[in-house]
Design an enzyme around this catalytic site. Structure first.
Site, short mmCIF file in Angstrom:
data_model
loop_
_atom_site.label_atom_id
_atom_site.label_comp_id
_atom_site.label_asym_id
_atom_site.label_seq_id
_atom_site.Cartn_x
_atom_site.Cartn_y
_atom_site.Cartn_z
N ILE A 71 0.35 0.33 13.78
CA ILE A 71 -0.19 1.67 13.56
C ILE A 71 -1.63 1.69 14.07
O ILE A 71 -1.99 2.45 14.96
CB ILE A 71 -0.12 2.06 12.07
CG1 ILE A 71 1.34 2.09 11.59
CG2 ILE A 71 -0.77 3.44 11.86
CD1 ILE A 71 1.50 2.38 10.12
N GLY A 130 -4.25 -6.34 8.56
CA GLY A 130 -5.69 -6.29 8.70
C GLY A 130 -6.29 -7.41 9.53
O GLY A 130 -7.50 -7.43 9.76
N LYS A 165 -8.70 -6.21 6.12
CA LYS A 165 -8.48 -5.04 5.26
C LYS A 165 -9.17 -5.26 3.90
O LYS A 165 -9.71 -4.32 3.31
CB LYS A 165 -6.98 -4.82 5.08
CG LYS A 165 -6.64 -3.59 4.27
CD LYS A 165 -5.13 -3.42 4.12
CE LYS A 165 -4.50 -3.03 5.44
NZ LYS A 165 -3.05 -2.71 5.28
N ASP A 192 -5.21 3.66 2.39
CA ASP A 192 -4.04 2.90 1.95
C ASP A 192 -4.17 2.70 0.44
O ASP A 192 -4.47 1.60 -0.04
CB ASP A 192 -4.00 1.55 2.68
CG ASP A 192 -2.64 0.88 2.59
OD1 ASP A 192 -1.72 1.50 2.03
OD2 ASP A 192 -2.51 -0.26 3.07
N SER A 233 5.11 0.49 -1.55
CA SER A 233 5.62 0.38 -0.19
C SER A 233 6.19 -1.01 0.07
O SER A 233 7.33 -1.17 0.52
CB SER A 233 4.50 0.68 0.81
OG SER A 233 4.88 0.34 2.12
N SER A 283 7.17 -4.05 10.57
CA SER A 283 6.65 -2.76 11.03
C SER A 283 6.15 -2.85 12.46
O SER A 283 5.92 -3.93 12.99
CB SER A 283 5.50 -2.31 10.12
OG SER A 283 4.46 -3.27 10.15
#
Length: 504
Positions: free
Chosen positions: A198, A169, A289, A257, A265, A195
Site C-alpha cells: 500500500i 513498516g 511503524k 492505522d 484485521s 498483502s
C-alpha cells in the site's frame, strides 16, 4: 423510475450509480444519497453521483462493480428508487459520542461494510471514531469475530495449522519466503495469505508474484496447503475477512492505522484460515511503524490477549526495525535475494536470523522442538527450505527450477556513492521506500533499491551506498533526484568533533 443501464468506464471499489441531474431531481436524491437498483431478482444499494453530461436523461450509469453484481449489459432496463440510510449509520454516530457498542451493533456495522452499504464518509467516520474514542477489548473481540463470520473460512482436514504476520513498516521484509517453506518442511501447515504493498515498495504478495501465481481461491489455498504444506497467496483474491480490505481502503489516504482495527484485521485473517498457533512480528526502531519498544510491548500484549479470547495461541516477537531486512527492496530484487539466500544456505544476517528466529518460535509453540531456532537452522542449512519452496512455487503455477540468477530486475540503474570516508550512521527506512517507489516499485516488478552499506559498516570515498533499479529511464531520473534530496544513507567520519586550541 425505470432507466436504461449503461456501464461507465471506470472502476470503483463501491457500488455507485451516475444519474443525470434532471433525473436525480425527479427522484428526489442528491449527490451521496443512496438508491436501490433492481434488475429482475437481483439488486444493489448504490451511492448517487450526479452529472450534466456523462449520462443522458433516462439512462443510469453503473460502475463495473454494480454491473457485475447485477449481471447486466448496456441497454438493460433497471428500476431505481431512493433507499434509506442503513441502521449502522446511527450506530456509528453512537461510537462518535464515545459510547460502547454491543456485539449485535458491531455485527450490523461489519455486515453493512461487507455489503458496501456504507459510503466512504460513513466508513471513515467509523474508523476515526474508533481511533479517537477507542474500543475496549470486548468491542475488539466482537469486531474480529464479525470480520471472520462475514467472510470465507478455511477448515483443514488434517495437520497442525500455524501462521505468522508482520505489522509492517520495514522495507525488504521478505521473511515469509523463508519462513513458510521452513515451517512446511517440518510437517506443519502454513496457509500464508499476504498483502500487496500500500505504502511500501513491495508486499509479500508482490514479491511472491515474481515467482508464482498468488491469485488463489480459498479452495486452492486449502488444497495446496494440504498437499505441500504451505502457500504464499494474496489475501485480496479471496473473500477472507472482506470488511478488512474496505476499512484499509479508507485508512490509507489518511495514513492511519488505529489499534482496534489493526488488531482485528490481523487476527480475523489468522482465524479465517484456521490457524491455531500464530507469531506476530512487531518491528521496532527509528523509521519503522513503531519506534518505541514500550509501544511494541503494549501491542504484543494486546495481540496475545485477543488471541486468548479467540482461542488462538499467540506469541509476539519484538524485532529490530531500524533499517531494511536484507539489502534488497522491491519485488524482483527481494525475490532474487530470498532465492539466493536459500540456494547458498546463507545470506544477509538480518534476513536469515529473523526468518529462522520466527520459524523457531512456531516450532516451540507446537512442540516440534525445544530449541526452535536450532531446528529451523538445521532445516535451512540442509537445503530442505529451498526444496520445499520450489514445491510451493510449482504448486502455485511457477517454475520449480527457477534460480536467483533467472529473476529479471530493472535494466536502468544508478549507484549512489559515498563522498566521504567513515562509517554508516543511519539508513532511513522511509527514504529508501520513497526512492524505490519513485523508481516504479511495486507496479514495475523490476524496480527498487539495493543497499550496499548498512549501519555500522565502514565506507571509503567512492564506495557504493545504494543502487537504484528501474524499468523506465524517466522513473530512474526521478528516483535519482529523490535520492540526492533525501540522504537515505548517512556516512560520518570516525572523528565527529574536535575541541581545544590548535598549534602553539
Amino acid at each position: 423510475m425505470i432507466f436504461k443501464a449503461v456501464r461507465v468506464p471506470f472502476k470503483s471499489g463501491r457500488f455507485a450509480v451516475i444519474l443525470n441531474e434532471e433525473d436525480a431531481s425527479e427522484l428526489g436524491v442528491r449527490e451521496g444519497d443512496r438508491v436501490r437498483v433492481r434488475y429482475g431478482k437481483a439488486g444493489v444499494v448504490a451511492t448517487v453521483q450526479i452529472t450534466r453530461e456523462i449520462v443522458e436523461k433516462g439512462f443510469v450509469g453503473l460502475t463495473d462493480l454494480a454491473s457485475m453484481e447485477l449481471g447486466i449489459s448496456d441497454g438493460a432496463e433497471v428500476d431505481v428508487f431512493p433507499s434509506p440510510k442503513p441502521k449502522s449509520v446511527e450506530l456509528i454516530k453512537k461510537k462518535t459520542r464515545g459510547e460502547k457498542l454491543s456485539q449485535d451493533e458491531i455485527r450490523r456495522i461489519v455486515e453493512d461494510i461487507t455489503n458496501n452499504a456504507l459510503s466512504e464518509v460513513e466508513l471513515t467516520a467509523f474508523v476515526i471514531s474508533s481511533m479517537l474514542r477507542g474500543m475496549d477489548f470486548d468491542e475488539i473481540e466482537w469486531l474480529t469475530r464479525s470480520m471472520i463470520e462475514t467472510g470465507e473460512r478455511i477448515e483443514f482436514d488434517r495437520g497442525t495449522v500455524v501462521d505468522k504476520h508482520s505489522i509492517g513498516g520495514v522495507p525488504g521484509n521478505k521473511i515469509s519466503l523463508l519462513i513458510v517453506p521452513t515451517v512446511a518442511a517440518a510437517g506443519l501447515l502454513i496457509p500464508k495469505t499476504a498483502s500487496r504493498a500500500i505504502t511500501s515498495a513491495s508486499g509479500t504478495a508482490d514479491t511472491m508474484e515474481v515467482l508464482a501465481n498468488v491469485n488463489l481461491s480459498v479452495d486452492e489455498i486449502k488444497e495446496i496447503t494440504e498437499r505441500v504444506g504451505g502457500v504464499i497467496a494474496w489475501g485480496g483474491a479471496t473473500n477472507i475477512a472482506p470488511a478488512d480490505d474496505k476499512i484499509i481502503r479508507v485508512e490509507h489516504p489518511l495514513s492511519i492505522d488505529p489499534r482496534p482495527q489493526l488488531l482485528a484485521s490481523v487476527m480475523a485473517k489468522k482465524g479465517s484460515v484456521g490457524a491455531k498457533h500464530v507469531v506476530i512480528d512487531i518491528p521496532v526502531g527509528e523509521g519503522a511503524k513503531i519506534e518505541k519498544v514500550e509501544v511494541g510491548r503494549s501491542l504484543a500484549n494486546d495481540f496475545i490477549e485477543l488471541g486468548r479470547r479467540l482461542g488462538l495461541n499467540v506469541m509476539a516477537a519484538i524485532t529490530y526495525g531500524g533499517q531494511p531486512v536484507g539489502r534488497a527492496i522491491g519485488p524482483a530484487l527481494e525475490a532474487r535475494e530470498a532465492l539466493k539466500t536459500m540456494e547458498d544456505r546463507r545470506g544477509p544476517s538480518s534476513l536469515v536470523e529473523k526468518s529462522l528466529g520466527i520459524a523457531g518460535i512456531l516450532f516451540e509453540m507446537t512442540g516440534i522442538a525445544t530449541n526452535g531456532y536450532q531446528h529451523a537452522r538445521k532445516i535451512f542449512e540442509s537445503g530442505k527450505t529451498l526444496e520445499k519452496f520450489r514445491e510451493i512455487v510449482a504448486a502455485q503455477g511457477g517454475d520449480e527450477s527457477v534460480k536467483a540468477e533467472d529473476v529479471a530486475v530493472g535494466d536502468k540503474t544508478y549507484t549512489l556513492t559515498s563522498q566521504v570516508e567513515g562509517a554508516v550512521v543511519s539508513v532511513n527506512n522511509k527514504s529508501i521506500v520513497k526512492i524505490a517507489r519513485t523508481a516504479g516499485a511495486p507496479k514495475d516488478k523490476g524496480a527498487g533499491v539495493y543497499v550496499h552499506k548498512k549501519r555500522g559498516e565502514v565506507v571509503k570515498v567512492g564506495d557504493p551506498l545504494l543502487t537504484i533499479y528501474a524499468e523506465k529511464e524517466w522513473k530512474l531520473d526521478n528516483a535519482i533526484e529523490v535520492a540526492n534530496t533525501e540522504r537515505p544513507i548517512v556516512v560520518s567520519g570516525m572523528v565527529l568533533e574536535v575541541y581545544g586550541r590548535r598549534g602553539v
